[in-house]
Design an enzyme around this catalytic site. Sequence first.
Site, short mmCIF file in Angstrom:
data_model
loop_
_atom_site.label_atom_id
_atom_site.label_comp_id
_atom_site.label_asym_id
_atom_site.label_seq_id
_atom_site.Cartn_x
_atom_site.Cartn_y
_atom_site.Cartn_z
N LYS A 2 0.63 -1.21 -0.15
CA LYS A 2 0.04 -0.05 -0.10
C LYS A 2 0.81 1.25 0.00
O LYS A 2 2.01 1.29 -0.64
CB LYS A 2 -1.07 -0.13 1.15
CG LYS A 2 -1.65 -1.44 1.33
CD LYS A 2 -2.98 -1.28 2.15
CE LYS A 2 -3.65 -2.65 1.91
NZ LYS A 2 -5.10 -2.99 2.82
N HIS A 34 -8.50 -3.28 -6.35
CA HIS A 34 -8.40 -3.33 -4.73
C HIS A 34 -9.69 -2.63 -4.06
O HIS A 34 -10.12 -1.38 -4.61
CB HIS A 34 -7.08 -2.93 -4.19
CG HIS A 34 -6.79 -3.16 -3.05
ND1 HIS A 34 -7.41 -2.46 -1.69
CD2 HIS A 34 -6.20 -4.30 -2.19
CE1 HIS A 34 -7.42 -2.96 -0.56
NE2 HIS A 34 -6.32 -4.07 -0.77
N GLU A 89 -9.72 -0.76 -1.69
CA GLU A 89 -9.53 0.62 -1.49
C GLU A 89 -9.51 1.60 -2.84
O GLU A 89 -9.73 2.73 -2.80
CB GLU A 89 -7.91 0.74 -0.79
CG GLU A 89 -8.17 0.37 0.68
CD GLU A 89 -6.95 -0.42 1.02
OE1 GLU A 89 -5.89 -0.01 0.37
OE2 GLU A 89 -6.94 -1.04 2.08
N GLU A 98 -10.82 -10.63 -1.52
CA GLU A 98 -10.74 -10.02 -0.27
C GLU A 98 -12.13 -9.37 0.37
O GLU A 98 -12.41 -8.19 0.12
CB GLU A 98 -9.77 -8.90 -0.72
CG GLU A 98 -8.33 -9.31 -1.01
CD GLU A 98 -7.29 -8.32 -0.78
OE1 GLU A 98 -6.34 -8.48 -0.24
OE2 GLU A 98 -7.56 -7.20 -1.34
N GLY A 113 -7.37 -5.19 6.99
CA GLY A 113 -6.81 -4.17 7.84
C GLY A 113 -7.64 -4.17 9.15
O GLY A 113 -7.48 -3.20 10.01
N SER A 115 -6.43 -9.48 6.33
CA SER A 115 -5.93 -9.78 7.93
C SER A 115 -5.20 -11.25 7.87
O SER A 115 -5.31 -11.74 8.92
CB SER A 115 -6.70 -9.89 8.79
OG SER A 115 -7.24 -8.60 8.97
P1 PGA Z 1 -4.65 -6.64 5.24
O1 PGA Z 1 -4.77 -6.12 3.70
O2 PGA Z 1 -3.58 -7.72 5.10
O3 PGA Z 1 -3.69 -5.48 5.97
O4 PGA Z 1 -6.06 -6.89 5.71
C1 PGA Z 1 -4.97 -6.95 2.82
C2 PGA Z 1 -4.99 -6.34 1.51
O5 PGA Z 1 -5.79 -4.98 1.51
O6 PGA Z 1 -4.83 -6.59 0.32
#
Ligand code: PGA
Length: 253
Positions: free
Chosen positions: A11, A98, A100, A170, A176, A216
């Site tokens: 990220k 993703h 995000e 995901e 996160g 996670s």
């Molecule tokens: P995370 O993120 O392992 O911190 O949950 C995964 C991702 O966003 O690809």
Amino acid sequence: MRKKIVAGNWKMNKTLEEANVLASEVKGMVEAEVKGNAIVILCTPSLFLLPVKNIVGNNTRIFVGAQNCSEHESGAYTGEISAAMLKSIGVPYVILGHSERRQYFGEDGALLAKKVDTVLKHSLTPIFCCGEPLEVRESNGHEALVKKQVEESLFHLDSSAVQKVVIAYEPVWAIGTGKTASAQQAQDMHAVIRKHLASKYGQDVADSISIIYGGSVSAANAKELFACPDVDGGLVGGASLKSRDFTEIAKSI
Ligand code: PGA
């Protein structure tokens, strides 16, 4: 046999110096400790792709990946990075869609279909992300939504093109948050995605596509997740920022 993959998504983290340290440590640990033929991908900020690639070298098991790229070929798109640029510095993988990017940058299924096409045209491998937010899971709409995300951005591809895509499931509520999907929840959704691919492309094609889990993933839960028959590895955010944790995850595959 589909590929086993552990990808780290850094990220928007690290300075150049820190990125160099992390990449060197990961390279050393992965080479010394990770057996088998799983591949490891470091998805760094764009600015660090080249230095990290230089650290990794012409490795057959550790690669770099971008976190996004433009749907356009080239031109007046200030701030954007093209697939041709990535290709020119030897970056073989690109995360697309993703959550995000979907949430903060308004990327939708139609845009992502274009990005997938552009990336494939340049012979790069998209790591296409899909996954449901918490409210959709709670209202039991997760299977329908994820199937729709896959349809919108991948189902225009022919069988030979779709086999070049890696899919990352995901669930947004697990990203996160420290709250991972259970191995059963991950397996169920990966099986749903694979079945959906099979309904369109046939079982052989569906069986050849790697579907990795993200949300996670940690050294503590990776083994159980990766043991699921339809989970072909992981996309790791937070835990990819620490070389020891990330290596332990890569060893779990
Ligand atoms: P995370 O993120 O392992 O911190 O949950 C995964 C991702 O966003 O690809």
